[in-house]
Structures are given as C-alpha cells and as structure tokens.
Design a protein around this motif. Structure first.
Motif: not given
Ligand code: SF4
Ligand code: SF4
Ligand code: FES
Length: 320
Positions: A145-150, A152-161, A217-221, A226-229
């Motif tokens: 979970l360490a990676g996903v806890m990184g 930063i809620m920046c929304g970059a992924c949402v922007s380009d989904c 994603c700038p943080k490698g989340v 995670r969705i596939m898992k």
C-alpha cells in the motif's frame, strides 16, 4: 544561460461580459533549468497579473499545480520547461486540467474529484474491540500500500482518464486507487462490502485499461494496476455476475481454449444469449462485419501449439 520561450495559454474569465475560452501567447526569457511553473509565475508577476493558476509547494508535494501541457497532464512545478518545448520552435501549449470544470484560466474545480474520493469511503472501518493504542498492522501487510499512499491528490490522472471523458459516472483512477488503499488494508473489516460496491456501474469494471493514469501520475501510484488488483480480489470474493466480470472471465476462457479471441462468442458469453436487449444492440456490428467479410467462424479451430498457450495460463494461475 537563458532560453527564449513562447507559451500559448488557454484562458477563461468567468467575469467577462460573454465568458468564453481563448488562447493567449506570452514570450519570456527563462533560466535554462526553469520549470514550467517558473515560467507561468514569471508571466503572472511581470507581464500579466490577471493570469490565474494554482500552486503552493513548488516541489511536487502539495498537488495543486496539475495542468495540461501539449495535451498531457503534468505537475507544472515538476516539469522542466526545456522538456516540453517543441523541437520545431512552436509555442508550449498550456491548458487547464481536463475532466473538471474550469473556474478561471488554469484553475479547475475539484468538487467532482473530491466527490468521487468521498464516494469510496476513504477511511478505515475496523470492527471488534477498540485497542488501547493504535490499530496496528504488520509492516509486510502494508508494504503493497506504500505506493498508493504516495498519492498527492493532484488530479492529473483524472484529467487524462479517457473513460471520464465520456462517462462522468465513472469513479476514476484517483478514487479507485484510494479505494484499493482501504480494500487492501488488513485492519479494515469491510473489504467485501467495499468490493461489492466497487463492482457496480461506474466502478472497477468501467476502466478500459488505457494506461493514461499510469503514464501521467507524478508519484508512481499506478491507479490502473490497483484497479486490476481489485478486479482479481472481486472475482476471488465471488462478485462475478457483472458484465465487466463476465467479459474478463469469457476473454480468458476463450483465449485459453483456442489460443485466440473468439469475437463471436465473447459478447454472447458476456451478456448471455437470451439477453435480447444487449443482443439487439450488437446486431448492427454483426451486420457491418458481415458486409466486410469479417464475421468470425462459427466453429473456430484452436491455433497450432495451443498446448503452449495453456501452459502459460497454468503457470500464471499457479503463481496466484
Ligand atoms: S487505465 Fe482506466 S482509470 Fe486509468 S486512465 Fe485509463 S480508463 Fe481511466
Ligand atoms: S494517483 Fe497520481 S495522478 Fe492521480 S491524484 Fe494521485 S498522485 Fe495525482
Ligand atoms: S506547486 Fe505543489 S505540487 Fe506543484
């Protein structure tokens, strides 16, 4: 050393007599190692105080400066200007983040983002006696979970989904990554309820695996990972009676059986042959395929060497 940069910024002023977006160019001199954010701040401070943008930490921590550059979401503070300057000398195109309403210029409204995060209940729901101190979890159980806890809620992924672009009901990559953070937490007692909710329309099965969220994603989340898992977990928990789950299972079965995708049986197995509504929706595609001679064979043969394909499946399944 300095460099000569031209920025083409998409602007929007809600207070204008007739609000409409337009593009404005700014030419600036910048130090070689400057970031995109340095450039925008320079414009705002020295050329045009009306340019609106959001930023704070300037160190890729606060998550406030996500925007699109040359069509792709980035953190402006984390992006070297040099890296986004087109080789042909054309301007650097700067736009607000996508999939969220524009408030002004490069500032977007995060209400939709936070609404989706809240929808996945982003808090721990433990059961049983309350411990005297903290709810403890073994380190090993938390490592994944360490990676996903990184995030930063920046929304970059949402922007380009790409799915959010066409379906606003989709929870989206950030919220689904956040959901995984709690689904995977050994202290949470509601894994199954969470998975059940996330299999509904707009949840984990609506991701098309386009990988955009992973790339921006700038943080490698790795939201898609995670969705596939979570899909694996949902199937293991028995939540397999949705179109998405049945599609995934049918896809796997068909490839394992024949070594290729049987496009005739895939929709039938996904929707069910007696599902008249869905079958009728597929009729036009069937007719178009017929017209161009692309209808898959009724009784396809397995490919030569099918046993090798099946061995791959066995190996993958043995690792689970
Ligand atoms: S992989 Fe899924 S969640 Fe990520 S951007 Fe594509 S559709 Fe959206
Ligand atoms: S998952 Fe990555 S891109 Fe998406 S909000 Fe979190 S840090 Fe930003
Ligand atoms: S200013 Fe904080 S992440 Fe860019």
């Amino acid at each position: 050393m300095t460099m000569d940069v031209t920025l083409n910024v998409k602007r929007y002023n809600p207070d204008a007599a007739k609000p409409a977006s337009y593009n404005q160019e700014y030419r600036i001199d910048l130090e070689d190692g400057s970031s995109l954010l340095d450039g925008l701040i320079k414009v705002r401070e020295e050329m045009d105080g009306t340019l609106a943008l959001r930023c704070s930490c300037r160190s890729a921590i606060c998550g406030s400066c996500a925007m699109r550059v040359n069509g792709r979401a980035v953190l402006a503070c984390n992006t070297k200007m040099k890296d986004v300057m087109p080789k042909d000398g054309s301007p650097v195109k700067v736009e607000p983040a996508g999939n969220m309403g524009v408030v002004k210029d490069l500032i977007v409204n995060f209400d939709v983002f936070w609404g989706k995060i809240k929808a996945v209940k982003p808090w721990l729901q433990p059961e049983g006696p309350v411990p005297q101190g903290e709810y403890l979890a073994p380190n090993e159980a938390m490592l994944h979970l360490a990676g996903v806890m990184g995030c930063i809620m920046c929304g970059a992924c949402v922007s380009d989904c790409t799915v959010l672009e066409v379906d606003k009901n989709f929870l989206g990559p950030a919220a689904l990554a956040k959901a995984y953070r709690f689904v995977g937490d050994p202290r949470d007692a509601h894994e199954k309820d969470r998975l059940k909710d996330l299999t509904k329309y707009g949840g984990m099965w609506d991701c098309t695996r386009c990988m955009q969220c992973v790339q921006v994603c700038p943080k490698g989340v790795d939201p898609m990972g995670r969705i596939m898992k979570m899909r694996d977990k949902a199937l293991a928990a028995g939540y397999n009676n949705t179109y998405g789950a049945r599609h995934a299972l049918a896809f796997t079965d068909l490839v394992r059986h024949g070594g290729h995708l049987d496009e005739l049986r895939l929709p039938i197995k996904t929707f069910g042959i007696f599902n008249v509504k869905e079958m009728l929706k597929l009729a036009p595609i069937g007719m178009r395929s017929q017209m161009v001679g692309k209808v898959p064979p009724l009784f396809p043969k397995p490919i030569p060497g099918i046993q090798n394909v099946r061995r791959i499946f066995e190996k993958v399944e043995a690792k689970r």
